[in-house]
Motif scaffolding. Structure first.
Motif, short mmCIF file in Angstrom:
data_model
loop_
_atom_site.label_atom_id
_atom_site.label_comp_id
_atom_site.label_asym_id
_atom_site.label_seq_id
_atom_site.Cartn_x
_atom_site.Cartn_y
_atom_site.Cartn_z
N LEU A 43 34.94 41.83 47.07
CA LEU A 43 35.47 41.79 45.71
C LEU A 43 34.62 42.62 44.77
O LEU A 43 35.16 43.37 43.94
CB LEU A 43 35.54 40.33 45.21
CG LEU A 43 36.45 39.38 45.96
CD1 LEU A 43 36.34 37.96 45.38
CD2 LEU A 43 37.88 39.85 45.95
N ASP A 44 33.31 42.50 44.90
CA ASP A 44 32.41 43.25 44.02
C ASP A 44 32.50 44.75 44.28
O ASP A 44 32.51 45.55 43.34
CB ASP A 44 30.97 42.78 44.20
CG ASP A 44 30.73 41.38 43.64
OD1 ASP A 44 31.62 40.86 42.92
OD2 ASP A 44 29.67 40.81 43.93
N LEU A 48 37.21 43.84 42.03
CA LEU A 48 38.42 43.04 41.89
C LEU A 48 38.11 41.73 41.18
O LEU A 48 37.14 41.05 41.51
CB LEU A 48 38.99 42.71 43.28
CG LEU A 48 39.53 43.85 44.11
CD1 LEU A 48 39.91 43.35 45.50
CD2 LEU A 48 40.73 44.48 43.43
N THR A 49 38.95 41.40 40.22
CA THR A 49 38.88 40.07 39.63
C THR A 49 39.57 39.12 40.60
O THR A 49 40.25 39.57 41.54
CB THR A 49 39.61 40.02 38.28
OG1 THR A 49 41.01 40.25 38.50
CG2 THR A 49 39.05 41.05 37.30
N ASP A 63 41.35 30.06 44.97
CA ASP A 63 40.56 30.13 46.20
C ASP A 63 39.44 31.14 46.07
O ASP A 63 38.31 30.89 46.51
CB ASP A 63 41.45 30.47 47.40
CG ASP A 63 42.28 29.29 47.85
OD1 ASP A 63 41.96 28.14 47.49
OD2 ASP A 63 43.27 29.53 48.57
N PHE A 64 39.74 32.28 45.46
CA PHE A 64 38.69 33.28 45.26
C PHE A 64 37.63 32.76 44.29
O PHE A 64 36.44 33.03 44.46
CB PHE A 64 39.27 34.61 44.78
CG PHE A 64 39.98 35.37 45.86
CD1 PHE A 64 39.27 35.99 46.87
CD2 PHE A 64 41.36 35.43 45.89
CE1 PHE A 64 39.91 36.69 47.88
CE2 PHE A 64 42.02 36.12 46.90
CZ PHE A 64 41.29 36.75 47.90
N SER A 65 38.05 31.99 43.29
CA SER A 65 37.08 31.39 42.37
C SER A 65 36.17 30.41 43.10
O SER A 65 34.96 30.40 42.89
CB SER A 65 37.80 30.65 41.23
OG SER A 65 38.45 31.56 40.39
N ARG A 66 36.76 29.59 43.98
CA ARG A 66 35.95 28.64 44.75
C ARG A 66 34.94 29.37 45.64
O ARG A 66 33.80 28.95 45.77
CB ARG A 66 36.85 27.75 45.60
CG ARG A 66 37.58 26.71 44.83
CD ARG A 66 38.37 25.77 45.75
NE ARG A 66 39.28 24.97 44.96
CZ ARG A 66 40.57 25.24 44.78
NH1 ARG A 66 41.12 26.27 45.39
NH2 ARG A 66 41.31 24.46 44.02
N ILE A 67 35.38 30.45 46.24
CA ILE A 67 34.48 31.22 47.10
C ILE A 67 33.34 31.80 46.28
O ILE A 67 32.17 31.74 46.67
CB ILE A 67 35.24 32.33 47.87
CG1 ILE A 67 36.18 31.69 48.90
CG2 ILE A 67 34.27 33.29 48.55
CD1 ILE A 67 37.17 32.65 49.52
N LEU A 87 41.59 41.52 52.86
CA LEU A 87 40.82 42.42 52.00
C LEU A 87 40.43 43.69 52.76
O LEU A 87 39.54 44.43 52.34
CB LEU A 87 39.56 41.71 51.48
CG LEU A 87 39.80 40.61 50.45
CD1 LEU A 87 38.53 39.81 50.22
CD2 LEU A 87 40.31 41.19 49.14
N ASN A 88 41.11 43.94 53.88
CA ASN A 88 40.89 45.12 54.72
C ASN A 88 39.47 45.20 55.27
O ASN A 88 38.86 46.26 55.32
CB ASN A 88 41.24 46.41 53.96
CG ASN A 88 42.71 46.50 53.69
OD1 ASN A 88 43.53 46.09 54.52
ND2 ASN A 88 43.06 47.00 52.52
#
Length: 114
Positions: A43-44, A48-49, A63-67, A87-88
């Protein structure tokens, strides 16, 4: 006012903080943490938000927030691997099996009761 600095004991960790603190399922928790850190890196790297990641992958932004917050109790290893795949990212797993603590062998000489 100058309090003496207490002696500090330096302890080398095992590489698994969960095992170092005797957490249950330490190896599983370590694996989930490693996979989650790879999600955060992805993500970083792509800036990506959580909403952008959700739109791109079809996985909920929550889910991404929890991660990102390392709240991983709801995630299985399989689910984290699928998120990385969306996320490839190529995930490779190497498994090594061995004994944990060898069980001491009994002596072959029978003990005699007195």
């Amino acid at each position: 006012m100058n309090d003496p600095i207490p002696d500090i004991e330096l302890v080398r960790g095992s590489g698994n903080v969960f095992a170092d603190f005797d957490a249950p399922d330490a190896n599983l928790r370590q694996l989930r943490a490693l996979l989650a850190s790879e999600v955060v890196k992805a993500l970083d790297k792509e800036r990506l938000t959580v909403r952008d990641a959700a739109a791109r992958t079809g996985i909920a932004a929550a889910d991404f927030s929890r991660i990102r917050q390392a709240r991983l109790d709801r995630f299985t290893v399989d689910r984290l691997m699928r998120i990385l795949e969306r996320l490839n990212r190529d995930v490779r797993v190497r498994i090594s099996v061995g004994t944990r603590n060898p069980v001491p062998r009994r002596s072959r000489t029978p003990e005699l009761a007195a």
